[in-house]
Write an enzyme that holds these catalytic residues in place. Structure first.
Site, PDB file in Angstrom:
ATOM      1  N   TRP A  65       0.828  -1.187   0.000  1.00  0.00           N
ATOM      2  CA  TRP A  65       0.000   0.000   0.000  1.00  0.00           C
ATOM      3  C   TRP A  65       0.874   1.253   0.000  1.00  0.00           C
ATOM      4  O   TRP A  65       1.978   1.231   0.521  1.00  0.00           O
ATOM      5  CB  TRP A  65      -0.917  -0.010   1.214  1.00  0.00           C
ATOM      6  CG  TRP A  65      -1.858  -1.145   1.270  1.00  0.00           C
ATOM      7  CD1 TRP A  65      -2.673  -1.614   0.256  1.00  0.00           C
ATOM      8  CD2 TRP A  65      -2.120  -1.978   2.399  1.00  0.00           C
ATOM      9  NE1 TRP A  65      -3.429  -2.664   0.685  1.00  0.00           N
ATOM     10  CE2 TRP A  65      -3.102  -2.911   2.001  1.00  0.00           C
ATOM     11  CE3 TRP A  65      -1.624  -2.045   3.707  1.00  0.00           C
ATOM     12  CZ2 TRP A  65      -3.613  -3.886   2.850  1.00  0.00           C
ATOM     13  CZ3 TRP A  65      -2.124  -3.008   4.564  1.00  0.00           C
ATOM     14  CH2 TRP A  65      -3.113  -3.914   4.140  1.00  0.00           C
ATOM     15  N   VAL A  97       2.313   2.483   3.381  1.00  0.00           N
ATOM     16  CA  VAL A  97       3.184   1.575   4.121  1.00  0.00           C
ATOM     17  C   VAL A  97       4.371   1.150   3.252  1.00  0.00           C
ATOM     18  O   VAL A  97       5.496   1.606   3.432  1.00  0.00           O
ATOM     19  CB  VAL A  97       2.393   0.331   4.609  1.00  0.00           C
ATOM     20  CG1 VAL A  97       3.315  -0.614   5.390  1.00  0.00           C
ATOM     21  CG2 VAL A  97       1.210   0.744   5.478  1.00  0.00           C
ATOM     22  N   CYS A  98       4.106   0.266   2.315  1.00  0.00           N
ATOM     23  CA  CYS A  98       5.184  -0.384   1.564  1.00  0.00           C
ATOM     24  C   CYS A  98       5.806   0.495   0.489  1.00  0.00           C
ATOM     25  O   CYS A  98       6.867   0.158  -0.044  1.00  0.00           O
ATOM     26  CB  CYS A  98       4.661  -1.677   0.942  1.00  0.00           C
ATOM     27  SG  CYS A  98       4.043  -2.832   2.184  1.00  0.00           S
ATOM     28  N   VAL A  99       5.172   1.612   0.171  1.00  0.00           N
ATOM     29  CA  VAL A  99       5.775   2.598  -0.738  1.00  0.00           C
ATOM     30  C   VAL A  99       6.459   3.706   0.063  1.00  0.00           C
ATOM     31  O   VAL A  99       7.606   4.052  -0.188  1.00  0.00           O
ATOM     32  CB  VAL A  99       4.726   3.189  -1.694  1.00  0.00           C
ATOM     33  CG1 VAL A  99       5.332   4.309  -2.527  1.00  0.00           C
ATOM     34  CG2 VAL A  99       4.160   2.098  -2.604  1.00  0.00           C
ATOM     35  N   PRO A 141      10.150   2.773   2.077  1.00  0.00           N
ATOM     36  CA  PRO A 141      11.404   2.759   1.318  1.00  0.00           C
ATOM     37  C   PRO A 141      11.688   4.066   0.604  1.00  0.00           C
ATOM     38  O   PRO A 141      12.851   4.469   0.473  1.00  0.00           O
ATOM     39  CB  PRO A 141      11.210   1.611   0.317  1.00  0.00           C
ATOM     40  CG  PRO A 141       9.737   1.443   0.200  1.00  0.00           C
ATOM     41  CD  PRO A 141       9.188   1.785   1.549  1.00  0.00           C
TER      42      PRO A 141
END
Length: 216
Positions: free
Chosen positions: A115, A118-120, A123
């Site tokens: 998502w 979160v995951c974008v 990083p």
């Protein structure tokens, strides 16, 4: 924050590396910022554009055994390529994934994933802080709500991350329609994935190849 402007700020295929993060069934099931099929289509278009321009693409999932495999619309673009499966939520804390990016020698880091919040965001924020030129493709990403997606974008902008959409980066990589080999390849991607623009192109070709009726 340093403003992003000038010719050197534009993305170049020879300097870009794409990382596609966690485009998996579990995450897609709770994407509410976009219509899910749009995210699949846009991500496939982005993947094909990267391949057309020779942009190295890193594929990564998180605990695929439970969350599901990456969408076949992505992996089919890169047959036989390893998908790096992680336990870290933040891809930039996974040594194997980061080493794969570093091995390309590229510094323009392009990210899309599920998502967004979160995951974008994790990083992207970490990498930009470490000196990478980071761009997030917002329409090949998606959040658990419109608010979550938008707040994540705002948070990343504040950190210095660049935002683009998949068709915009394809055009930026192309830059000049005189690059005929790439133009032919990206035109095929546009026809397949850009909706009305692709249909309009096909119509234009139809009209150009239809003889003008002669007067009776």
């Amino acid at each position: 924050m340093t403003r992003r402007n000038g010719l050197d700020s534009l993305l170049r295929p020879e300097d870009s590396v794409l990382v596609l993060i966690d485009h998996q069934p579990y995450q897609l099931a709770n994407v509410n910022s976009h219509e899910p099929q749009m995210v699949i289509n846009n991500t496939a278009g982005l993947a094909k554009a990267a391949k057309a321009f020779g942009v190295p693409t890193i594929l990564t999932s998180v605990i695929a055994e439970r969350g599901g495999l990456l969408f076949p619309q992505i992996t089919d673009v890169f047959p036989g390529q390893e998908v790096i499966d992680r336990t870290f939520i933040n891809t930039w804390e996974d040594k194997k994934a980061v080493d794969a990016v570093k091995a390309t020698g590229r510094k323009q880091l392009v990210i899309a994933g599920l998502w967004t919040e979160v995951c974008v965001a994790m990083p992207a924020i970490q990498a930009v802080g470490e000196g990478w030129d980071v761009t997030v493709i917002t329409d090949a990403s998606g959040g658990t709500s419109v608010e979550a997606h938008q707040v994540a974008i705002q948070r990343m902008l504040e950190a210095g991350v660049n935002m683009m959409t998949w068709l915009a980066i394809a055009a930026e990589w192309q830059r000049d329609w005189a690059r005929l080999e790439q133009a032919a390849k990206i035109t095929d991607v546009i026809v397949q994935h850009s909706g009305g623009s692709g249909i309009a192109f096909l119509w234009e070709q139809q009209l150009l190849n239809t003889p003008v009726p002669k007067a009776g």
